[in-house]
Design a protein around this motif. Structure first.
Motif, short mmCIF file in Angstrom:
data_model
loop_
_atom_site.label_atom_id
_atom_site.label_comp_id
_atom_site.label_asym_id
_atom_site.label_seq_id
_atom_site.Cartn_x
_atom_site.Cartn_y
_atom_site.Cartn_z
N ALA A 143 0.83 -1.22 0.00
CA ALA A 143 0.00 0.00 0.00
C ALA A 143 0.86 1.26 0.00
CB ALA A 143 -0.94 -0.02 1.20
N TRP A 144 2.04 1.24 0.67
CA TRP A 144 2.85 2.46 0.75
C TRP A 144 3.31 2.91 -0.63
CZ3 TRP A 144 7.75 3.13 -0.98
CH2 TRP A 144 8.54 1.99 -1.20
N ILE A 145 3.57 1.95 -1.52
CA ILE A 145 4.00 2.31 -2.88
C ILE A 145 2.87 3.04 -3.60
CG2 ILE A 145 4.58 1.36 -5.16
CD1 ILE A 145 6.29 -0.73 -3.73
N VAL A 146 1.66 2.53 -3.45
CA VAL A 146 0.50 3.15 -4.09
C VAL A 146 0.23 4.53 -3.49
CG1 VAL A 146 -1.98 2.89 -4.53
CG2 VAL A 146 -0.46 0.91 -4.68
N ILE A 147 0.37 4.66 -2.17
CA ILE A 147 0.17 5.95 -1.52
C ILE A 147 1.19 6.97 -2.03
CG2 ILE A 147 0.35 7.17 0.70
CD1 ILE A 147 -0.84 4.55 1.95
N VAL A 148 2.45 6.56 -2.18
CA VAL A 148 3.49 7.45 -2.70
C VAL A 148 3.13 7.92 -4.11
CG1 VAL A 148 5.87 7.47 -3.59
CG2 VAL A 148 5.41 6.66 -1.27
N ILE A 149 2.74 6.97 -4.96
CA ILE A 149 2.44 7.30 -6.35
C ILE A 149 1.24 8.24 -6.45
CG2 ILE A 149 1.58 6.32 -8.53
CD1 ILE A 149 3.46 3.90 -7.95
N ILE A 150 0.16 7.92 -5.75
CA ILE A 150 -1.05 8.75 -5.83
C ILE A 150 -0.81 10.11 -5.18
CG2 ILE A 150 -3.45 8.94 -5.08
CD1 ILE A 150 -3.68 5.90 -5.53
N SER A 151 -0.07 10.16 -4.08
CA SER A 151 0.23 11.44 -3.42
C SER A 151 1.02 12.35 -4.35
CB SER A 151 1.02 11.22 -2.13
OG SER A 151 0.26 10.48 -1.21
N ARG A 152 1.98 11.80 -5.04
CA ARG A 152 2.77 12.59 -6.00
C ARG A 152 1.86 13.16 -7.09
NH1 ARG A 152 3.49 13.10 -11.50
NH2 ARG A 152 5.61 13.65 -12.04
N GLU A 153 0.92 12.34 -7.57
CA GLU A 153 0.01 12.81 -8.62
C GLU A 153 -0.82 13.99 -8.13
OE1 GLU A 153 0.46 11.93 -11.56
OE2 GLU A 153 1.62 10.13 -11.25
N PHE A 154 -1.34 13.90 -6.89
CA PHE A 154 -2.11 15.01 -6.33
C PHE A 154 -1.24 16.25 -6.19
CE2 PHE A 154 -5.22 11.87 -4.54
CZ PHE A 154 -6.36 12.43 -5.11
N ALA A 155 -0.02 16.07 -5.71
CA ALA A 155 0.87 17.22 -5.47
C ALA A 155 1.22 17.93 -6.78
CB ALA A 155 2.15 16.76 -4.76
N VAL A 156 1.59 17.17 -7.80
CA VAL A 156 1.96 17.78 -9.09
C VAL A 156 0.73 18.40 -9.75
CG1 VAL A 156 2.86 17.32 -11.41
CG2 VAL A 156 4.01 16.36 -9.41
#
Length: 195
Positions: free
Chosen positions: A100-113
């Motif tokens: 789950a942490w990998i998915v959280i990192v990926i989705i969080s980056r998408e929201f931030a950018v």
């Protein structure tokens, strides 16, 4: 609605179909070869995902080649990409195929950018996709395909390419996010000065 936008919309409509094959609890038969096993629904989901992911380059190419670039297309294209990747990654967490942490990192980056791009738009500028953003997308798609097909063909040599690809995707995702913010920090500073 032009052809490029129709292709983008088709990518969005494929998302629930992929999730249907991945998450609906139906007893699909398995293909078993020695230590490798995969269900037919995973194969179908992987094929649909590959088709959907490949339309990302196609719609952009058609829009530029035929001069069909529209504001709707500029909105829909990144939205379609984020929906496709996020939905499949969340499904893979549900299936216990990725941490789950990998998915959280990926989705969080998408929201931030995406947030950074919105700030830039409010200031009248556009943040173009960087080479690291393109590498990020390629790494994520590679990892997702490896996870969807149960690490085929690497399962036969006991090499966890799916896990390695997931880590690489997470690292490139983090780096590309920092790259966007470092190269576009003036957007945030400029916005702060106006308040």
């Amino acid at each position: 609605m032009n052809l490029a936008n129709r292709i983008t919309l088709a990518r969005i409509f494929l998302v629930p179909i992929i999730m249907l094959f991945l998450l609906v609890n139906v007893k699909f038969p398995h293909i078993r070869i020695e230590q490798f096993s995969i269900t037919y629904n995973q194969i179908i989901a992987a094929l649909i995902f590959i088709v959907a992911a490949s339309t990302d380059s196609l719609d952009g190419y058609i829009a530029r080649k035929r001069k069909l670039v529209t504001n709707l297309g500029k909105l829909l294209d990144p939205l379609a990409d984020k929906l496709l990747v996020s939905a499949v990654l969340i499904s893979l967490v549900e299936m216990n195929k990725v941490d789950a942490w990998i998915v959280i990192v990926i989705i969080s980056r998408e929201f931030a950018v995406t947030g950074l791009r919105q700030i830039a738009l409010l200031e009248g500028s556009v943040i173009a996709a960087s080479k690291w953003g393109k590498w990020k997308t390629a790494a994520q798609i590679t990892a997702i395909i490896a996870l969807l097909i149960n690490n085929f063909p690497f399962a036969f040599i006991n090499f966890r390419f799916d896990i390695v690809a997931s880590w690489i995707a997470a690292i490139i995702t983090i780096y590309s996010g920092f790259d966007y913010f470092i190269k576009n920090k003036h957007v945030i500073n400029f916005s702060d000065q106006k308040q």
